[in-house]
Design a protein around this motif. Structure first.
Motif, PDB file in Angstrom:
ATOM      1  N   VAL A  57     -14.694 -41.640  22.328  1.00  0.00           N
ATOM      2  CA  VAL A  57     -15.734 -41.181  21.395  1.00  0.00           C
ATOM      3  C   VAL A  57     -15.849 -42.211  20.276  1.00  0.00           C
ATOM      4  O   VAL A  57     -14.842 -42.592  19.678  1.00  0.00           O
ATOM      5  N   PHE A  94     -21.926 -37.185  18.227  1.00  0.00           N
ATOM      6  CA  PHE A  94     -20.796 -37.276  17.298  1.00  0.00           C
ATOM      7  C   PHE A  94     -21.310 -37.365  15.864  1.00  0.00           C
ATOM      8  O   PHE A  94     -20.831 -36.659  14.974  1.00  0.00           O
ATOM      9  N   ARG A 123     -12.976 -36.730  16.304  1.00  0.00           N
ATOM     10  CA  ARG A 123     -12.786 -37.240  17.671  1.00  0.00           C
ATOM     11  C   ARG A 123     -11.724 -36.428  18.396  1.00  0.00           C
ATOM     12  O   ARG A 123     -11.853 -36.131  19.581  1.00  0.00           O
TER      13      ARG A 123
END
Length: 195
Positions: A10, A16, A42
């Motif tokens: 990630v 995100f 994450r």
């Protein structure tokens, strides 16, 4: 699940960044890379991924109705700090029952460890009954004597054994293959080291 390749899993993908904005009201791309909130989020994402795998396997187990747990094994980096850096929270995953076996891998891209942190894996995994096996990369396998020494060292530290990456690389190395096939016999390895 291979967490020893393709790290990080990630970074700053739009989903995100959207989660980061929602949670912290800031742009993830504008905070320092050392901001602990990046690692925290994450880790949340990677942990949710592992929970979803566990749920999927539990549903399949229920469908099969044979009572056999479908297990999750993960290949990870060699120490806690390197794993945590990428959101791989072995302690949490073991505590939540999301890992049934762990194979730490030394020398993976993104890792900084020079040796396995055997104490960490013994504490985080072994104390909870989750077997862990440090990895030997077969195509760079050490000498026969060194493999014996490592097998004994790892087992004495609490490992369930050793894992081999690209084990097929040893099938033509007859001298090494003969030893690799016996590494699980701890007392035999120990006695051969004492010769």
């Amino acid at each position: 699940v291979l967490y020893n390749r393709g790290l990080p899993v990630v970074l700053w993908e739009e989903p995100f960044c959207a989660l980061f904005r929602e949670k912290y009201a800031e742009d993830a791309r504008r905070v320092p890379e050392t901001d602990p909130r990046l690692v925290e989020l994450r880790t949340e994402i990677a942990t949710q991924f592992m929970r979803e795998i566990r749920q999927m396997l539990d549903a399949e187990e229920a469908r099969r109705r044979d009572g056999k747990r479908l297990k999750i094994a993960a290949m990870t980096l060699a120490n806690e700090a390197d794993n945590v850096k990428y959101g791989v929270d072995i302690r949490k995953w073991v505590d939540e029952g999301l890992l049934d076996e762990v194979a730490p891998y030394l020398g993976a891209g993104g890792g900084s460890a020079k040796a396995y942190d055997l104490e960490f894996f013994a504490e985080a995994c072994g104390a909870k009954g989750v077997p862990w096996r440090p990895t030997i990369v077969a195509w760079q396998a050490p000498t026969v004597e060194e493999m014996r020494r490592l097998a004994v060292q790892y087992r004495d530290a609490g490992a369930a054994g050793v894992c081999f990456w690209d084990g097929n690389s040893l099938t033509n190395a007859t001298d090494k293959w003969a030893v690799v096939s016996r590494l699980g016999h701890l007392e035999e390895m120990r006695s051969q080291l004492e010769m």
